[in-house]
Design an enzyme around this catalytic site. Structure first.
Site, PDB file in Angstrom:
ATOM      1  N   SER A  21       0.834  -1.217   0.000  1.00 49.58           N
ATOM      2  CA  SER A  21       0.000   0.000   0.000  1.00 49.58           C
ATOM      3  C   SER A  21       0.859   1.253   0.000  1.00 49.58           C
ATOM      4  CB  SER A  21      -0.916  -0.017   1.221  1.00 49.58           C
ATOM      5  OG  SER A  21      -0.120  -0.140   2.389  1.00 49.58           O
ATOM      6  N   GLY A  22       2.027   1.190  -0.654  1.00 53.87           N
ATOM      7  CA  GLY A  22       2.815   2.407  -0.885  1.00 53.87           C
ATOM      8  C   GLY A  22       2.300   3.104  -2.131  1.00 53.87           C
ATOM      9  N   ALA A  24       3.094   2.923  -5.225  1.00 55.58           N
ATOM     10  CA  ALA A  24       2.895   2.101  -6.421  1.00 55.58           C
ATOM     11  C   ALA A  24       1.593   1.306  -6.301  1.00 55.58           C
ATOM     12  CB  ALA A  24       4.090   1.170  -6.624  1.00 55.58           C
ATOM     13  N   GLN A  58      10.834  12.157   2.137  1.00 58.97           N
ATOM     14  CA  GLN A  58      10.916  13.546   2.595  1.00 58.97           C
ATOM     15  C   GLN A  58      11.082  14.506   1.435  1.00 58.97           C
ATOM     16  OE1 GLN A  58      14.178  13.731   5.383  1.00 58.97           O
ATOM     17  NE2 GLN A  58      13.157  12.451   6.890  1.00 58.97           N
ATOM     18  N   GLY A  59      12.179  14.311   0.683  1.00 55.86           N
ATOM     19  CA  GLY A  59      12.633  15.298  -0.306  1.00 55.86           C
ATOM     20  C   GLY A  59      11.561  15.662  -1.311  1.00 55.86           C
ATOM     21  N   GLY A  60      10.959  14.672  -1.971  1.00 54.30           N
ATOM     22  CA  GLY A  60       9.908  14.981  -2.926  1.00 54.30           C
ATOM     23  C   GLY A  60       9.956  14.104  -4.155  1.00 54.30           C
ATOM     24  N   GLU A 124      18.128  18.751  -5.743  1.00 55.62           N
ATOM     25  CA  GLU A 124      18.767  17.626  -5.044  1.00 55.62           C
ATOM     26  C   GLU A 124      19.978  17.177  -5.835  1.00 55.62           C
ATOM     27  OE1 GLU A 124      15.967  14.519  -4.061  1.00 55.62           O
ATOM     28  OE2 GLU A 124      15.109  15.688  -2.435  1.00 55.62           O
ATOM     29  N   HIS A 248      22.044   5.926   1.409  1.00 55.08           N
ATOM     30  CA  HIS A 248      21.834   7.375   1.540  1.00 55.08           C
ATOM     31  C   HIS A 248      22.928   7.894   2.462  1.00 55.08           C
ATOM     32  CE1 HIS A 248      20.014  11.222   2.412  1.00 55.08           C
ATOM     33  NE2 HIS A 248      19.068  10.986   1.526  1.00 55.08           N
ATOM     34  N   ARG A 296      24.989  10.186  -4.753  1.00 58.20           N
ATOM     35  CA  ARG A 296      24.918   9.542  -3.441  1.00 58.20           C
ATOM     36  C   ARG A 296      26.011   8.547  -3.167  1.00 58.20           C
ATOM     37  NH1 ARG A 296      18.583   8.585  -2.622  1.00 58.20           N
ATOM     38  NH2 ARG A 296      18.270  10.804  -2.348  1.00 58.20           N
ATOM     39  N   HIS A 357      19.196   2.504   1.731  1.00 52.33           N
ATOM     40  CA  HIS A 357      18.066   3.400   1.499  1.00 52.33           C
ATOM     41  C   HIS A 357      17.149   2.900   0.396  1.00 52.33           C
ATOM     42  CE1 HIS A 357      15.979   7.202   1.399  1.00 52.33           C
ATOM     43  NE2 HIS A 357      16.310   7.424   0.142  1.00 52.33           N
ATOM     44  N   GLU A 381       9.488   0.035  -6.037  1.00 54.25           N
ATOM     45  CA  GLU A 381      10.853  -0.327  -5.616  1.00 54.25           C
ATOM     46  C   GLU A 381      11.143  -1.815  -5.793  1.00 54.25           C
ATOM     47  OE1 GLU A 381      11.974   1.684  -2.011  1.00 54.25           O
ATOM     48  OE2 GLU A 381      13.787   0.474  -1.790  1.00 54.25           O
ATOM     49  N   ARG A 392      20.325   5.139  -8.437  1.00 56.85           N
ATOM     50  CA  ARG A 392      19.099   5.924  -8.640  1.00 56.85           C
ATOM     51  C   ARG A 392      19.348   7.410  -8.421  1.00 56.85           C
ATOM     52  NH1 ARG A 392      14.760   7.630  -4.858  1.00 56.85           N
ATOM     53  NH2 ARG A 392      16.370   7.148  -3.356  1.00 56.85           N
ATOM     54  N   LEU A 398       9.648   7.969  -6.428  1.00 52.04           N
ATOM     55  CA  LEU A 398       8.213   8.268  -6.279  1.00 52.04           C
ATOM     56  C   LEU A 398       7.596   8.433  -7.658  1.00 52.04           C
ATOM     57  CD1 LEU A 398       8.162  10.736  -3.224  1.00 52.04           C
ATOM     58  CD2 LEU A 398       7.491   8.337  -3.247  1.00 52.04           C
TER      59      LEU A 398
HETATM   60  P1  FAD Z   1       6.568   1.086  -0.304  1.00 52.29           P
HETATM   61  O1  FAD Z   1       6.112   2.471  -0.206  1.00 52.29           O
HETATM   62  O2  FAD Z   1       7.732   0.699   0.511  1.00 52.29           O
HETATM   63  O3  FAD Z   1       5.348   0.144   0.089  1.00 52.29           O
HETATM   64  C1  FAD Z   1       5.543  -1.217   0.314  1.00 52.29           C
HETATM   65  C2  FAD Z   1       4.254  -1.824   0.798  1.00 52.29           C
HETATM   66  O4  FAD Z   1       4.345  -3.236   0.710  1.00 52.29           O
HETATM   67  C3  FAD Z   1       3.902  -1.537   2.251  1.00 52.29           C
HETATM   68  O5  FAD Z   1       2.520  -1.266   2.327  1.00 52.29           O
HETATM   69  C4  FAD Z   1       4.176  -2.852   2.971  1.00 52.29           C
HETATM   70  O6  FAD Z   1       3.378  -3.078   4.104  1.00 52.29           O
HETATM   71  C5  FAD Z   1       3.824  -3.829   1.879  1.00 52.29           C
HETATM   72  N1  FAD Z   1       4.433  -5.153   2.023  1.00 52.29           N
HETATM   73  C6  FAD Z   1       5.734  -5.495   1.951  1.00 52.29           C
HETATM   74  N2  FAD Z   1       5.868  -6.826   2.090  1.00 52.29           N
HETATM   75  C7  FAD Z   1       4.620  -7.331   2.260  1.00 52.29           C
HETATM   76  C8  FAD Z   1       4.103  -8.623   2.483  1.00 52.29           C
HETATM   77  N3  FAD Z   1       4.882  -9.717   2.559  1.00 52.29           N
HETATM   78  N4  FAD Z   1       2.772  -8.775   2.655  1.00 52.29           N
HETATM   79  C9  FAD Z   1       1.939  -7.699   2.622  1.00 52.29           C
HETATM   80  N5  FAD Z   1       2.387  -6.440   2.398  1.00 52.29           N
HETATM   81  C10 FAD Z   1       3.701  -6.266   2.226  1.00 52.29           C
HETATM   82  N6  FAD Z   1      11.976   8.552  -3.078  1.00 52.29           N
HETATM   83  C11 FAD Z   1      11.735   9.680  -3.768  1.00 52.29           C
HETATM   84  O7  FAD Z   1      11.469   9.626  -4.974  1.00 52.29           O
HETATM   85  N7  FAD Z   1      11.763  10.880  -3.119  1.00 52.29           N
HETATM   86  C12 FAD Z   1      12.026  11.010  -1.804  1.00 52.29           C
HETATM   87  O8  FAD Z   1      12.025  12.092  -1.261  1.00 52.29           O
HETATM   88  C13 FAD Z   1      12.304   9.838  -1.069  1.00 52.29           C
HETATM   89  N8  FAD Z   1      12.594   9.902   0.243  1.00 52.29           N
HETATM   90  C14 FAD Z   1      12.722   8.751   0.948  1.00 52.29           C
HETATM   91  C15 FAD Z   1      12.898   8.824   2.333  1.00 52.29           C
HETATM   92  C16 FAD Z   1      12.937   7.666   3.078  1.00 52.29           C
HETATM   93  C17 FAD Z   1      13.118   7.741   4.564  1.00 52.29           C
HETATM   94  C18 FAD Z   1      12.821   6.409   2.436  1.00 52.29           C
HETATM   95  C19 FAD Z   1      12.860   5.151   3.223  1.00 52.29           C
HETATM   96  C20 FAD Z   1      12.682   6.335   1.066  1.00 52.29           C
HETATM   97  C21 FAD Z   1      12.629   7.491   0.313  1.00 52.29           C
HETATM   98  N9  FAD Z   1      12.461   7.458  -1.063  1.00 52.29           N
HETATM   99  C22 FAD Z   1      12.244   8.608  -1.755  1.00 52.29           C
HETATM  100  C23 FAD Z   1      12.281   6.183  -1.757  1.00 52.29           C
HETATM  101  C24 FAD Z   1      10.782   5.959  -1.995  1.00 52.29           C
HETATM  102  O9  FAD Z   1      10.071   6.401  -0.870  1.00 52.29           O
HETATM  103  C25 FAD Z   1      10.464   4.505  -2.232  1.00 52.29           C
HETATM  104  O10 FAD Z   1      11.314   3.959  -3.187  1.00 52.29           O
HETATM  105  C26 FAD Z   1       9.026   4.372  -2.735  1.00 52.29           C
HETATM  106  O11 FAD Z   1       8.164   5.089  -1.913  1.00 52.29           O
HETATM  107  C27 FAD Z   1       8.638   2.921  -2.783  1.00 52.29           C
HETATM  108  O12 FAD Z   1       7.265   2.838  -3.010  1.00 52.29           O
HETATM  109  P2  FAD Z   1       6.592   1.421  -3.201  1.00 52.29           P
HETATM  110  O13 FAD Z   1       5.154   1.686  -3.389  1.00 52.29           O
HETATM  111  O14 FAD Z   1       7.324   0.671  -4.225  1.00 52.29           O
HETATM  112  O15 FAD Z   1       6.865   0.653  -1.814  1.00 52.29           O
HETATM  113  C1  SIN Z   2      15.935  12.520   0.512  1.00 51.11           C
HETATM  114  O1  SIN Z   2      15.033  13.281   0.837  1.00 51.11           O
HETATM  115  O2  SIN Z   2      17.125  12.710   0.737  1.00 51.11           O
HETATM  116  C2  SIN Z   2      15.570  11.252  -0.155  1.00 51.11           C
HETATM  117  C3  SIN Z   2      15.313  11.483  -1.568  1.00 51.11           C
HETATM  118  C4  SIN Z   2      15.308  10.173  -2.289  1.00 51.11           C
HETATM  119  O3  SIN Z   2      15.676   9.150  -1.746  1.00 51.11           O
HETATM  120  O4  SIN Z   2      14.959  10.184  -3.465  1.00 51.11           O
END
Ligand code: FAD
Ligand code: SIN
Length: 547
Positions: A21-22, A24, A58-60, A124, A248, A296, A357, A381, A392, A398
């Site tokens: 539920s991220g 994607a 955080q960043g965007g 950035e 990171h 990075r 990260h 991801e 990356r 995002l």
């Molecule tokens: P996620 O958002 O990680 O969601 C994963 C989901 O899968 C969660 O809901 C989790 O519960 C679920 N899940 C996992 N395994 C299971 C399972 N076995 N069963 C059921 N559910 C499961 N990127 C940017 O572009 N800009 C930024 O500013 C930025 N800042 C960041 C700051 C931090 C602190 C972090 C950690 C990352 C940051 N990133 C940033 C990277 C970016 O946030 C992630 O790459 C992106 O949000 C991933 O999205 P996603 O939907 O693929 O996965």
């Molecule tokens: C950050 O805010 O430094 C994270 C940005 C990113 O991972 O893309």
């Protein structure tokens, strides 16, 4: 005497199962409901719906608005990716920047605007211009809140919070002998009842995020254990690029606060890095031109080397030269969090350490999220589309999450419109497992051991000898963990440990194979880049997993 319990749960049928539920997973669900309103969707998340890497972003989000800037954004992405990006994926995803920002605004994301109501853009590292759209320093939380609010309006979606997907259910398609299997569902553990349910569906989307918990220091929350990659790999899908774990440079180093990122945007606004020993800036020794705004991998390695040279476990980030009011407005959450442990960033230095990260590799897909297995898709991801190559570019993930989430919705309509024929009777979870409390406590020891070892042997700087030693350690641990998995009651912790040990193995094997340094993968014994290298690809038949 140990108690024996059966974990077998119910059988449920959906059109589509989205695991994650991220950004994607949520974008995929919303887009699908727009295209195919009556689709019955199961959306599964470990823990709470909001607990994801996305929430902590955080960043965007990076997005070019003009066609000239699309070209520059493509060039910046290719340059960060260090020769391994797939140009087709880069162009397809980056060119959706402006549309994606508008899409998020339409969903209710309140991006920051200036006094003239114009959207604000931040800088950035690695970006040739300011093109990062943000909501203060809590962009991810704002995105999750807006998308979740939208999704909750649809009764066709059943939300399974606190449910952990255990394994994919597959079948061999009879008229395609020798081909990859077809995915027909997922076994899902209810974290509350400890029952394992059989979820069947026409298609499954993996949106399970990263695997930062494979290393000792990580910016990721606890959910990040590489489950999607591990499940897909075990089911026979190829994975790619896993040697490119991105570190990171600046995780807050403090005994009371774990996994707290200090955004790159601070360096974008002019923060310096200083040696903990002399207090002097050190980036001129590593990247004399770009200094703190080098990519990075360069900055993380520089910090790692400075830490190794000193008696400290951290270096300092310094933004004391900026006005307090500016810092409070631009970084409200970071400012408050640091202040809660007595650090005023307008007056004090901030101790930071590099941390795992972003999982640069993942399940091999095209830029629509199609995997090797029919009816299985991977996005965000968890997927390796080739957008990021060996490294990356900040804030591109995002963007990838929005674009792929929406793309895959269109693509999986094909599977949803093609009836699934079950070729064999599906088995529900049929173990009578034993509750063994001693084993439960030993799981923690494996976690700590594995994460420390991965950081030491397969982290920011690697060598062949270290990687080979690490592989031996992983294989010994894996044997014990597999034994726990098959003999004892299955818990979320055990599922995650089993997945993370596989991810560790895949990272190490990929890193051994890459006898060069490139992007996020640095080999001290092969410091040079070799021409014409491709992203690594692993598939389950390539090595004996019981070796
Ligand atoms: P996620 O958002 O990680 O969601 C994963 C989901 O899968 C969660 O809901 C989790 O519960 C679920 N899940 C996992 N395994 C299971 C399972 N076995 N069963 C059921 N559910 C499961 N990127 C940017 O572009 N800009 C930024 O500013 C930025 N800042 C960041 C700051 C931090 C602190 C972090 C950690 C990352 C940051 N990133 C940033 C990277 C970016 O946030 C992630 O790459 C992106 O949000 C991933 O999205 P996603 O939907 O693929 O996965
Ligand atoms: C950050 O805010 O430094 C994270 C940005 C990113 O991972 O893309």
């Amino acid at each position: 005497m140990h108690k024996t319990i059966s974990q077998c749960g119910e059988r449920l049928q959906f059109d589509l199962i989205i695991i994650g539920s991220g950004i994607a997973g949520l974008c995929c669900a919303l887009e699908l409901l727009k295209l195919r309103a009556n689709t019955k969707i199961a959306l599964i998340s470990k823990g709470k719906l909001s607990e994801s890497n996305t929430y902590y972003a955080q960043g965007g989000i990076a997005a070019a608005q003009s066609s000239e800037d699309v070209n520059r954004h493509i060039a910046d992405t290719l340059s960060a990716g260090d020769g391994l990006c797939k140009e087709e994926a880069v162009t397809a995803i980056v060119s959706q920047g402006s549309l994606s920002i508008q899409y998020l605004i339409d969903q209710g994301v309140p991006f920051d605007r200036d006094a003239h109501h114009q959207l604000m853009q931040a800088q950035e590292a690695g970006h040739s211009t300011r093109r990062i759209y943000h909501v203060g320093d809590q962009t991810g939380a704002a995105i999750i809140e807006a998308l979740t609010k939208q999704l909750k309006q649809f009764s066709q979606v059943t939300l399974f919070e606190e449910h952990t997907a255990v394994n994919l259910i597959t079948q061999i398609v009879p008229h395609q002998p020798g081909k990859f299997p077809e995915v027909v569902g997922v076994y899902v553990l209810s974290e509350k009842t400890e029952r394992i349910h059989t979820f069947l569906s026409q298609a499954v989307v993996l949106a399970t995020g990263g695997a930062g918990k494979v290393y000792r220091y990580t910016s990721n929350p606890n959910i990040a254990t590489g489950d999607g990659v591990a499940m897909a790999y075990r089911a026979g899908a190829r994975v790619s690029g896993l040697e490119f774990y991105q570190f990171h440079p600046t995780l807050f180093y403090h005994p009371k606060i774990n996994n707290f990122l200090i955004s790159e945007a601070l360096r974008g606004e002019g923060a310096y890095l200083r040696s903990p020993t002399s207090g002097v800036r050190f980036m001129q020794h590593y990247a004399p031109q770009k200094m703190e705004l080098a990519t990075r991998d360069v900055v993380a390695r520089a910090i790692f080397c400075e830490i190794e040279k000193s008696i400290y476990n951290y270096v300092f980030l310094d933004i004391r030269h900026k006005e307090k009011t500016f810092l409070q407005q631009r970084f409200p959450m970071i400012y408050r969090t640091l202040l809660s442990v007595g650090i005023d960033m307008s007056r004090d230095l901030i101790p930071v350490v590099p941390a795992a990260h972003y999982m640069g590799g993942g399940v091999l897909t095209d830029f629509y999220g199609t995997t090797d297995l029919s009816r299985l898709y991977a996005i965000g991801e968890t997927a390796f589309t080739g957008l990021h190559g060996a490294n990356r570019l900040a804030s591109n993930s995002l963007l990838e999450g929005v674009v792929m989430g929406r793309h895959v919705a269109k693509i999986c309509c094909g599977a949803l419109n093609t009836p699934l024929v079950l070729t064999q009777g599906m088995r529900d979870w049929d173990s009578a497992s034993v509750v063994d409390l001693r084993r439960a406590s030993q799981i923690n020891v494996h976690w700590r051991g594995l994460r420390g070892e991965m950081s030491a042997y397969a982290g920011i700087i690697r060598t062949e000898a270290g990687l080979r030693d690490q592989l031996k350690l992983i294989i010994a641990r894996r044997e014990m963990i597999e034994d726990y998995y098959w003999r004892y009651t299955i818990t979320r912790d055990l599922i995650e440990l089993r997945n993370i040990i596989l991810i560790a193995e895949l990272i190490v094997r990929s890193a051994i194979n890459r006898r060069e340094s490139r992007g996020g993968h640095y080999r001290e014994d092969f410091a040079e880049k070799i021409q014409n290298m491709q992203a690594s690809i692993l598939k389950i038949s390539e090595f004996n997993t019981t070796e």
